[in-house]
Design a protein around this motif. Structure first.
Motif, PDB file in Angstrom:
ATOM      1  N   LYS A 113       0.815  -1.210   0.000  1.00 10.90           N
ATOM      2  CA  LYS A 113       0.000   0.000   0.000  1.00 10.90           C
ATOM      3  C   LYS A 113       0.857   1.274   0.000  1.00 10.90           C
ATOM      4  N   LEU A 114       2.170   1.109   0.053  1.00  8.52           N
ATOM      5  CA  LEU A 114       3.073   2.256   0.013  1.00  8.52           C
ATOM      6  C   LEU A 114       3.350   2.643  -1.436  1.00  8.52           C
ATOM      7  N   PRO A 115       3.651   3.912  -1.688  1.00  8.39           N
ATOM      8  CA  PRO A 115       3.938   4.362  -3.059  1.00  8.39           C
ATOM      9  C   PRO A 115       5.327   3.933  -3.519  1.00  8.39           C
ATOM     10  N   VAL A 116       5.518   2.626  -3.660  1.00  7.17           N
ATOM     11  CA  VAL A 116       6.808   2.076  -4.087  1.00  7.17           C
ATOM     12  C   VAL A 116       6.565   1.027  -5.176  1.00  7.17           C
ATOM     13  N   GLY A 117       7.606   0.728  -5.949  1.00 11.88           N
ATOM     14  CA  GLY A 117       7.511  -0.329  -6.944  1.00 11.88           C
ATOM     15  C   GLY A 117       7.790  -1.670  -6.294  1.00 11.88           C
ATOM     16  N   THR A 118       7.988  -2.676  -7.134  1.00  9.94           N
ATOM     17  CA  THR A 118       8.272  -4.004  -6.595  1.00  9.94           C
ATOM     18  C   THR A 118       9.668  -4.074  -5.978  1.00  9.94           C
ATOM     19  N   THR A 119      10.503  -3.080  -6.298  1.00 12.06           N
ATOM     20  CA  THR A 119      11.787  -2.934  -5.606  1.00 12.06           C
ATOM     21  C   THR A 119      11.705  -1.655  -4.787  1.00 12.06           C
ATOM     22  N   ALA A 120      11.510  -1.799  -3.507  1.00 11.62           N
ATOM     23  CA  ALA A 120      11.293  -0.652  -2.620  1.00 11.62           C
ATOM     24  C   ALA A 120      12.596  -0.235  -1.952  1.00 11.62           C
ATOM     25  N   THR A 121      12.792   1.068  -1.874  1.00 11.40           N
ATOM     26  CA  THR A 121      13.946   1.614  -1.172  1.00 11.40           C
ATOM     27  C   THR A 121      13.470   2.327   0.088  1.00 11.40           C
ATOM     28  N   LEU A 122      13.953   1.859   1.221  1.00 10.00           N
ATOM     29  CA  LEU A 122      13.623   2.474   2.502  1.00 10.00           C
ATOM     30  C   LEU A 122      14.894   3.039   3.127  1.00 10.00           C
ATOM     31  N   TYR A 123      14.728   4.117   3.882  1.00  8.14           N
ATOM     32  CA  TYR A 123      15.871   4.773   4.512  1.00  8.14           C
ATOM     33  C   TYR A 123      15.794   4.584   6.022  1.00  8.14           C
ATOM     34  N   PHE A 124      16.903   4.246   6.596  1.00 11.48           N
ATOM     35  CA  PHE A 124      16.978   3.889   8.019  1.00 11.48           C
ATOM     36  C   PHE A 124      17.654   4.984   8.835  1.00 11.48           C
ATOM     37  N   ARG A 125      17.062   5.278   9.976  1.00 14.46           N
ATOM     38  CA  ARG A 125      17.687   6.153  10.971  1.00 14.46           C
ATOM     39  C   ARG A 125      17.675   5.454  12.321  1.00 14.46           C
ATOM     40  N   ASP A 126      18.778   5.564  13.029  1.00 18.53           N
ATOM     41  CA  ASP A 126      18.890   4.960  14.353  1.00 18.53           C
ATOM     42  C   ASP A 126      18.309   5.920  15.387  1.00 18.53           C
ATOM     43  N   LEU A 127      17.292   5.489  16.095  1.00 16.34           N
ATOM     44  CA  LEU A 127      16.649   6.333  17.109  1.00 16.34           C
ATOM     45  C   LEU A 127      17.401   6.332  18.436  1.00 16.34           C
ATOM     46  N   GLY A 128      18.455   5.527  18.529  1.00 17.29           N
ATOM     47  CA  GLY A 128      19.205   5.453  19.774  1.00 17.29           C
ATOM     48  C   GLY A 128      18.615   4.438  20.737  1.00 17.29           C
ATOM     49  N   ALA A 129      19.314   4.229  21.830  1.00 15.65           N
ATOM     50  CA  ALA A 129      18.844   3.278  22.842  1.00 15.65           C
ATOM     51  C   ALA A 129      17.455   3.665  23.326  1.00 15.65           C
ATOM     52  N   GLN A 130      16.585   2.667  23.496  1.00 18.92           N
ATOM     53  CA  GLN A 130      15.196   2.906  23.868  1.00 18.92           C
ATOM     54  C   GLN A 130      14.898   2.342  25.256  1.00 18.92           C
ATOM     55  N   ILE A 131      13.873   2.914  25.868  1.00 22.21           N
ATOM     56  CA  ILE A 131      13.403   2.450  27.165  1.00 22.21           C
ATOM     57  C   ILE A 131      11.886   2.505  27.153  1.00 22.21           C
ATOM     58  N   SER A 132      11.235   1.600  27.852  1.00 19.94           N
ATOM     59  CA  SER A 132       9.772   1.539  27.798  1.00 19.94           C
ATOM     60  C   SER A 132       9.146   2.752  28.482  1.00 19.94           C
TER      61      SER A 132
END
Length: 308
Positions: A67-86
């Protein structure tokens, strides 16, 4: 069935971090995060932000790949949010601190007011009443965290706990120092002022709890469902007719009542800072409601009826 290929790049350097082939079209972003974690265990799902554009908004975990506006080869970009805590851990920590810190000043433990005042008690009734109100407020918050609140996001950045605790613990110590000081003087208008302030505090605390219960009932356990909150048979929830975030309205009202009761400047400043922050949150939630729901009640304001 046609499968997708997903390429994950570093949002800053554009370096290829992962290539996933034969990804199901119905795969969610949450599932893609889990697949990404298998190749990069140091980035567990909670600290991943995947987006379609390096500077764009993070995709939601429930978003479906096809359902995303991507083709059959999708490119996603990653960012590190850092250490997480609940969120639960953060709330329990930031609320338990003020409860404990305030009581240290109330019981006048050694090294706070001087040796001759160690473990002495104030002769002013308002001091004991203030301690009761402050303690019950944070006990309520702790219990709500454990049994009432349902969080749409499971975690937050670890660094936030230090900022939040500095705010809550610092203000608790500051106000407690003056309210429990041996030289503290009661409010100008005496018992009448204290009784009025106590009524404001209790009403607003009941209102705040009522709103939290109403919001809890809107979201089934384990889901991220969002609905328009409406008043219930509980009169305290009728404030939903006028504002989007009555829980913040009642919270600010509680601290205003506490400030009137104690006639203490640090409490007034805490109320002002809290009101400023809650107004920012309320405006953000109000905008989200308007954007998400076309039939959202037009008369509602974010936090103060008819004004703000």
């Amino acid at each position: 069935m046609k499968h997708y290929e997903v390429e994950i790049l570093d949002a800053k350097t554009r370096e290829k971090l992962c290539f996933l082939d034969k990804v199901e079209p119905q795969a969610t972003i949450a599932e893609i995060k889990n697949l990404f974690t298998k190749t990069h265990p140091q980035w567990y799902p909670a600290r991943q932000s995947l987006r379609l554009d390096p500077k764009g908004k993070s995709l939601k975990d429930e978003d479906v790949l096809q359902k995303l506006p991507v083709g059959t080869t999708a490119t996603l970009y990653f960012r590190d949010l850092g250490a997480q805590i609940s969120w639960v851990t953060v709330f329990l920590t930031e609320y338990a601190g003020p409860l404990f810190i305030y009581l240290l000043f109330y019981f006048r433990v050694p090294f706070i007011y001087g040796h001759k005042y160690d473990f002495t008690s104030s002769r002013h009734t308002v001091v004991h009443l203030a301690c009761t109100c402050h303690s019950l407020h944070y006990v309520k918050r702790l219990l709500e965290t454990l049994f009432v609140h349902r969080f749409s996001h499971g975690t937050m950045p670890l660094r936030n706990i230090f900022k939040n605790c500095t705010y809550y613990w610092g203000f608790a110590a500051w106000m407690a120092y003056y309210i429990n000081h041996p030289l503290y003087t009661p409010p100008t208008y005496g018992a009448q002022q204290v009784k009025l302030a106590l009524a404001i505090f209790v009403i607003c605390q009941l209102g705040n709890f009522s709103i939290h219960m109403a919001l809890r009932d809107l979201r089934p356990a384990g889901s991220k469902t969002r609905k328009i909150p409406y008043p219930t048979k509980n009169p305290f929830t009728w404030l939903f007719l006028l504002v989007s975030c009555p829980n913040y309205t009642y919270e600010v009202g509680s601290w205003i009542g506490f400030a009137i009761m104690t006639q203490c400047l640090p409490v007034a400043l805490f109320s002002l800072v809290g009101f400023t922050q809650m107004t920012i949150w309320a405006k953000g939630k109000h905008r989200s409601y308007l954007k998400e729901f076309r039939d959202y009640p037009p008369l509602r304001m974010p936090i103060i009826p008819f004004l703000l």
